[in-house]
Design a protein around this motif. Structure first.
Motif, mmCIF file in Angstrom:
data_model
loop_
_atom_site.group_PDB
_atom_site.id
_atom_site.type_symbol
_atom_site.label_atom_id
_atom_site.label_comp_id
_atom_site.label_asym_id
_atom_site.label_seq_id
_atom_site.Cartn_x
_atom_site.Cartn_y
_atom_site.Cartn_z
ATOM 1 N N LEU A 20 -9.332 -8.305 -10.361
ATOM 2 C CA LEU A 20 -8.464 -9.287 -11.012
ATOM 3 C C LEU A 20 -8.217 -8.922 -12.477
ATOM 4 C CD1 LEU A 20 -9.795 -12.635 -9.500
ATOM 5 C CD2 LEU A 20 -7.433 -11.822 -9.401
ATOM 6 N N LEU A 21 -9.285 -8.531 -13.155
ATOM 7 C CA LEU A 21 -9.149 -8.149 -14.561
ATOM 8 C C LEU A 21 -8.268 -6.908 -14.707
ATOM 9 C CD1 LEU A 21 -12.839 -8.702 -15.754
ATOM 10 C CD2 LEU A 21 -10.847 -10.088 -16.324
ATOM 11 N N LEU A 22 -8.475 -5.927 -13.832
ATOM 12 C CA LEU A 22 -7.709 -4.685 -13.892
ATOM 13 C C LEU A 22 -6.230 -4.940 -13.609
ATOM 14 C CD1 LEU A 22 -7.713 -1.572 -14.097
ATOM 15 C CD2 LEU A 22 -8.156 -1.518 -11.631
ATOM 16 N N PRO A 77 1.054 -6.305 -7.491
ATOM 17 C CA PRO A 77 -0.156 -6.807 -8.141
ATOM 18 C C PRO A 77 -0.184 -8.323 -8.226
ATOM 19 C CG PRO A 77 1.321 -5.760 -9.732
ATOM 20 C CD PRO A 77 1.860 -5.451 -8.381
ATOM 21 N N GLU A 78 0.995 -8.964 -8.277
ATOM 22 C CA GLU A 78 1.032 -10.428 -8.320
ATOM 23 C C GLU A 78 0.448 -11.031 -7.049
ATOM 24 O OE1 GLU A 78 3.646 -8.487 -8.692
ATOM 25 O OE2 GLU A 78 4.332 -8.726 -10.773
ATOM 26 N N ARG A 79 0.887 -10.526 -5.896
ATOM 27 C CA ARG A 79 0.368 -11.027 -4.626
ATOM 28 C C ARG A 79 -1.103 -10.660 -4.458
ATOM 29 N NH1 ARG A 79 1.446 -15.213 -1.368
ATOM 30 N NH2 ARG A 79 0.554 -14.827 0.698
ATOM 31 N N ALA A 80 -1.467 -9.464 -4.903
ATOM 32 C CA ALA A 80 -2.862 -9.042 -4.831
ATOM 33 C C ALA A 80 -3.759 -9.992 -5.628
ATOM 34 C CB ALA A 80 -3.010 -7.617 -5.358
ATOM 35 N N CYS A 81 -3.310 -10.349 -6.829
ATOM 36 C CA CYS A 81 -4.081 -11.279 -7.660
ATOM 37 C C CYS A 81 -4.169 -12.655 -7.013
ATOM 38 C CB CYS A 81 -3.447 -11.386 -9.047
ATOM 39 S SG CYS A 81 -3.755 -9.970 -10.113
ATOM 40 N N ILE A 116 -19.483 -8.682 -3.661
ATOM 41 C CA ILE A 116 -18.047 -8.698 -3.395
ATOM 42 C C ILE A 116 -17.325 -9.566 -4.421
ATOM 43 C CG2 ILE A 116 -16.261 -9.259 -1.705
ATOM 44 C CD1 ILE A 116 -18.393 -8.783 0.479
ATOM 45 N N LEU A 117 -17.944 -10.671 -4.812
ATOM 46 C CA LEU A 117 -17.347 -11.517 -5.848
ATOM 47 C C LEU A 117 -17.159 -10.738 -7.147
ATOM 48 C CD1 LEU A 117 -19.162 -14.949 -5.344
ATOM 49 C CD2 LEU A 117 -16.699 -14.528 -5.177
ATOM 50 N N GLN A 118 -18.129 -9.897 -7.487
ATOM 51 C CA GLN A 118 -18.002 -9.086 -8.690
ATOM 52 C C GLN A 118 -16.860 -8.081 -8.553
ATOM 53 O OE1 GLN A 118 -19.770 -9.397 -11.695
ATOM 54 N NE2 GLN A 118 -18.101 -8.031 -12.304
ATOM 55 N N LEU A 119 -16.705 -7.501 -7.362
ATOM 56 C CA LEU A 119 -15.600 -6.566 -7.126
ATOM 57 C C LEU A 119 -14.250 -7.277 -7.224
ATOM 58 C CD1 LEU A 119 -17.075 -4.513 -4.126
ATOM 59 C CD2 LEU A 119 -16.810 -3.747 -6.496
ATOM 60 N N LEU A 120 -14.179 -8.487 -6.686
ATOM 61 C CA LEU A 120 -12.949 -9.276 -6.802
ATOM 62 C C LEU A 120 -12.620 -9.554 -8.270
ATOM 63 C CD1 LEU A 120 -13.436 -11.846 -3.896
ATOM 64 C CD2 LEU A 120 -11.543 -10.214 -4.080
ATOM 65 N N LYS A 121 -13.640 -9.911 -9.024
ATOM 66 C CA LYS A 121 -13.438 -10.193 -10.448
ATOM 67 C C LYS A 121 -12.965 -8.950 -11.192
ATOM 68 C CE LYS A 121 -15.848 -12.023 -14.516
ATOM 69 N NZ LYS A 121 -17.152 -12.518 -15.043
ATOM 70 N N ASP A 122 -13.576 -7.800 -10.890
ATOM 71 C CA ASP A 122 -13.181 -6.549 -11.542
ATOM 72 C C ASP A 122 -11.720 -6.220 -11.239
ATOM 73 O OD1 ASP A 122 -15.744 -6.332 -12.498
ATOM 74 O OD2 ASP A 122 -16.392 -4.875 -10.997
ATOM 75 N N MET A 132 -0.284 -6.002 -15.098
ATOM 76 C CA MET A 132 0.887 -6.869 -15.197
ATOM 77 C C MET A 132 1.248 -7.152 -16.643
ATOM 78 S SD MET A 132 0.518 -9.540 -11.987
ATOM 79 C CE MET A 132 -1.139 -10.073 -12.377
ATOM 80 N N LYS A 133 0.232 -7.265 -17.497
ATOM 81 C CA LYS A 133 0.479 -7.496 -18.925
ATOM 82 C C LYS A 133 1.204 -6.299 -19.534
ATOM 83 C CE LYS A 133 -2.985 -9.158 -21.225
ATOM 84 N NZ LYS A 133 -4.253 -9.181 -21.996
#
Length: 245
Positions: free
Chosen positions: A236-238, A193-197, A228-234, A243-244
């Motif tokens: 990133l939040l997930l 997930p780190e690299r994905a983010c 696509i920007l909205q999908l990227l944002k979603d 990771m948290k």
């Protein structure tokens, strides 16, 4: 007698409307092999949508059967019971169909489409497709093949990404779509997930930095980029929440 390009395209469009995606693929393949390996934008999109629908249905079926197999195995003390064997046979049948479809489009890309693709968006689009279908293979492949398909997917995505950052604007929907799928690869296949983010956030930030200077016309490409920007944002939040946790 080989039909004309216009006839093939018309039949492909008709088949697409009727959701007969195997027929769409057959018509576009006729254009590729008998008329011209360089597809027009409309032809390319028809081919992409057809393969996407075919594989999405198979991937959904595989996930359902795979889950049922695991549930049945957890309930039963006998892992070789008749029910589990039947479920396993069905899963393996779907795996075979999905493997054949993914390998088919990869072969078309390698043999016909990529060698004749124009530099820029066309090359990025096809290289991204190659990464996508190797990623699908890696998702359900047996352990001994999973790493091989994952490496092939990573190589294709890297080539596409290198071409995208040098030839396409950060807000271009093909570049953003590539970043979205590349980040999903790191999350789902490489389990990072780190690299994905990192990939997703880099693409998101680059696009936002030029968005203010973009003509806010509601063209299809512009709307695709915003989606696509909205999908990227979603994502990133997930993934940040993962990771948290």
């Amino acid at each position: 007698m080989t039909p004309s390009r216009d006839q093939c395209l018309f039949i492909a469009e008709l088949a697409g409307e009727a959701e007969r995606f195997d027929d769409v693929v057959a018509q576009i393949k006729t254009i590729i092999t008998s008329i011209d390996p360089r597809l027009a934008l409309e032809e390319r999109n028809l081919l992409s949508v057809a393969y996407k629908n075919i594989t999405n249905n198979l991937r959904s079926s595989w996930r359902i059967v795979d889950t049922l197999e695991k549930v049945q195995a957890a309930r039963s003390k006998n892992t070789a019971s008749r029910q589990i064997l039947l479920i396993r046979q069905q899963r393996e049948r779907i795996e075979h169909e999905l493997t054949e479809v993914c390998k088919d489009i990869v072969n078309v890309l390698d043999r016909d489409l990529l060698p004749h693709a124009q530099p820029g968006e066309e090359q990025v689009f096809y290289s991204k497709m190659k990464g996508d279908y190797y990623r699908y293979l890696a998702e359900f492949a047996q352990k001994h093949e999973r790493e091989k398909f994952g490496d092939c997917s990573l190589a294709a995505y890297k080539i596409a990404y290198q071409r995208a950052v040098t030839t396409l604007d950060p807000i271009h929907p093909t570049r953003l779509g590539l970043a979205l799928n590349f980040s999903v690869f790191y999350h789902d296949v490489r389990k990072s997930p780190e690299r994905a983010c990192f990939v997703a956030k880099s693409a998101f930030d680059d696009a936002i930095s030029v968005l203010e200077g973009t003509d806010p016309s509601q063209s299809t490409a512009f709307r695709d980029s915003l989606m696509i920007l909205q999908l990227l944002k979603d994502d990133l939040l997930l993934w940040a929440e993962e990771m948290k946790d």
